[in-house]
Write a protein that holds these residues in place. Structure first.
Motif, mmCIF file in Angstrom:
data_model
loop_
_atom_site.group_PDB
_atom_site.id
_atom_site.type_symbol
_atom_site.label_atom_id
_atom_site.label_comp_id
_atom_site.label_asym_id
_atom_site.label_seq_id
_atom_site.Cartn_x
_atom_site.Cartn_y
_atom_site.Cartn_z
ATOM 1 N N UNK A 100 -1.281 4.993 6.203
ATOM 2 C CA UNK A 100 -2.618 4.614 6.618
ATOM 3 C C UNK A 100 -2.779 3.122 6.856
ATOM 4 N N UNK A 101 -1.871 2.307 6.308
ATOM 5 C CA UNK A 101 -2.075 0.863 6.405
ATOM 6 C C UNK A 101 -1.744 0.297 7.787
ATOM 7 N N UNK A 102 -0.689 0.748 8.412
ATOM 8 C CA UNK A 102 -0.299 0.350 9.771
ATOM 9 C C UNK A 102 -0.200 -1.161 9.967
ATOM 10 N N UNK A 103 0.055 -1.896 8.902
ATOM 11 C CA UNK A 103 0.225 -3.348 8.975
ATOM 12 C C UNK A 103 1.711 -3.644 9.143
ATOM 13 N N UNK A 104 2.140 -3.952 10.360
ATOM 14 C CA UNK A 104 3.564 -4.161 10.620
ATOM 15 C C UNK A 104 3.886 -5.582 11.085
ATOM 16 N N UNK A 105 2.923 -6.475 11.091
ATOM 17 C CA UNK A 105 3.157 -7.837 11.560
ATOM 18 C C UNK A 105 4.242 -8.549 10.761
ATOM 19 N N UNK A 106 4.161 -8.488 9.436
ATOM 20 C CA UNK A 106 5.167 -9.117 8.589
ATOM 21 C C UNK A 106 6.532 -8.480 8.828
ATOM 22 N N UNK B 209 8.679 2.058 10.234
ATOM 23 C CA UNK B 209 8.417 3.497 10.307
ATOM 24 C C UNK B 209 7.526 3.952 9.144
ATOM 25 N N UNK B 210 7.792 3.456 7.942
ATOM 26 C CA UNK B 210 6.979 3.828 6.774
ATOM 27 C C UNK B 210 5.533 3.364 6.966
ATOM 28 N N UNK B 211 5.361 2.143 7.452
ATOM 29 C CA UNK B 211 4.005 1.630 7.653
ATOM 30 C C UNK B 211 3.266 2.394 8.760
ATOM 31 N N UNK C 89 14.190 -3.199 7.851
ATOM 32 C CA UNK C 89 12.895 -3.447 8.480
ATOM 33 C C UNK C 89 12.540 -2.389 9.519
ATOM 34 N N UNK C 90 13.531 -1.817 10.170
ATOM 35 C CA UNK C 90 13.242 -0.690 11.072
ATOM 36 C C UNK C 90 12.651 0.461 10.265
ATOM 37 N N UNK C 91 13.240 0.726 9.109
ATOM 38 C CA UNK C 91 12.695 1.756 8.220
ATOM 39 C C UNK C 91 11.322 1.391 7.689
ATOM 40 N N UNK D 209 0.818 -1.213 0.000
ATOM 41 C CA UNK D 209 0.000 0.000 0.000
ATOM 42 C C UNK D 209 0.855 1.269 0.000
ATOM 43 N N UNK D 210 2.082 1.170 0.440
ATOM 44 C CA UNK D 210 2.967 2.325 0.545
ATOM 45 C C UNK D 210 3.574 2.742 -0.786
ATOM 46 N N UNK D 211 3.368 1.985 -1.841
ATOM 47 C CA UNK D 211 4.063 2.234 -3.102
ATOM 48 C C UNK D 211 3.705 3.592 -3.707
ATOM 49 N N UNK D 212 2.538 4.111 -3.406
ATOM 50 C CA UNK D 212 2.145 5.420 -3.939
ATOM 51 C C UNK D 212 2.819 6.576 -3.209
ATOM 52 N N UNK D 213 3.333 6.321 -2.005
ATOM 53 C CA UNK D 213 3.967 7.385 -1.221
ATOM 54 C C UNK D 213 5.471 7.468 -1.454
ATOM 55 N N UNK D 214 6.005 6.547 -2.234
ATOM 56 C CA UNK D 214 7.448 6.489 -2.468
ATOM 57 C C UNK D 214 7.683 6.607 -3.971
#
Length: 120
Positions: free
Chosen positions: A95-101, A89-91, A84-86, A36-41
């Motif tokens: 808006x997605x806030x999916x950080x489990x993976x 932070x991006x997640x 993965x730390x980065x 989902x973050x691909x549009x912000x980068x």
């Protein structure tokens, strides 16, 4: 300890080889359902990230397998921890806030760092 390294590093390398290759070859429209973050980068940054992931995957496997510069496997594992730390932070800033993976990958990369220190 060798079996543990090869198991964890092999799985981590397989994941990053696949994910990195997708980032390098797929369009943003094809990536959007999974990332989902691909549009912000910017797309060049996505491509660069994919290239780094592919090179890191090779770095986890090839140096220990050949015995040439085995310390670079440790460097690749540390790089994945930082990546993965980065990613977390991006997640969290999106808006997605999916950080489990990402937390799982961070844990696997940290375990690979620990296991790689025993390989040197």
């Amino acid at each position: 300890m060798t079996v543990a390294y090869w198991t964890v590093a092999g799985l981590l390398a397989a994941f990053y080889l696949y994910a990195g290759a997708l980032k390098v070859i797929r369009s943003p429209d094809q990536l959007r359902p999974m990332m989902a973050w691909v549009d912000r980068v910017p797309l060049p940054a996505v491509r660069a990230l994919g290239t780094v992931e592919v090179l890191g995957a090779v770095g986890l496997i090839l140096p220990p397998a050949t015995g040439i510069a085995p310390w670079s496997a440790l460097a690749a594992a540390v790089g994945f921890v930082l990546l993965q730390i980065g990613a977390v932070a991006v997640h969290l800033t999106g808006e997605d806030r999916q950080v489990g993976l990402n937390v799982g990958l961070l844990t696997a990369a940290a375990a690979t760092v620990w296991l790689a220190t025993g390989q040197l």
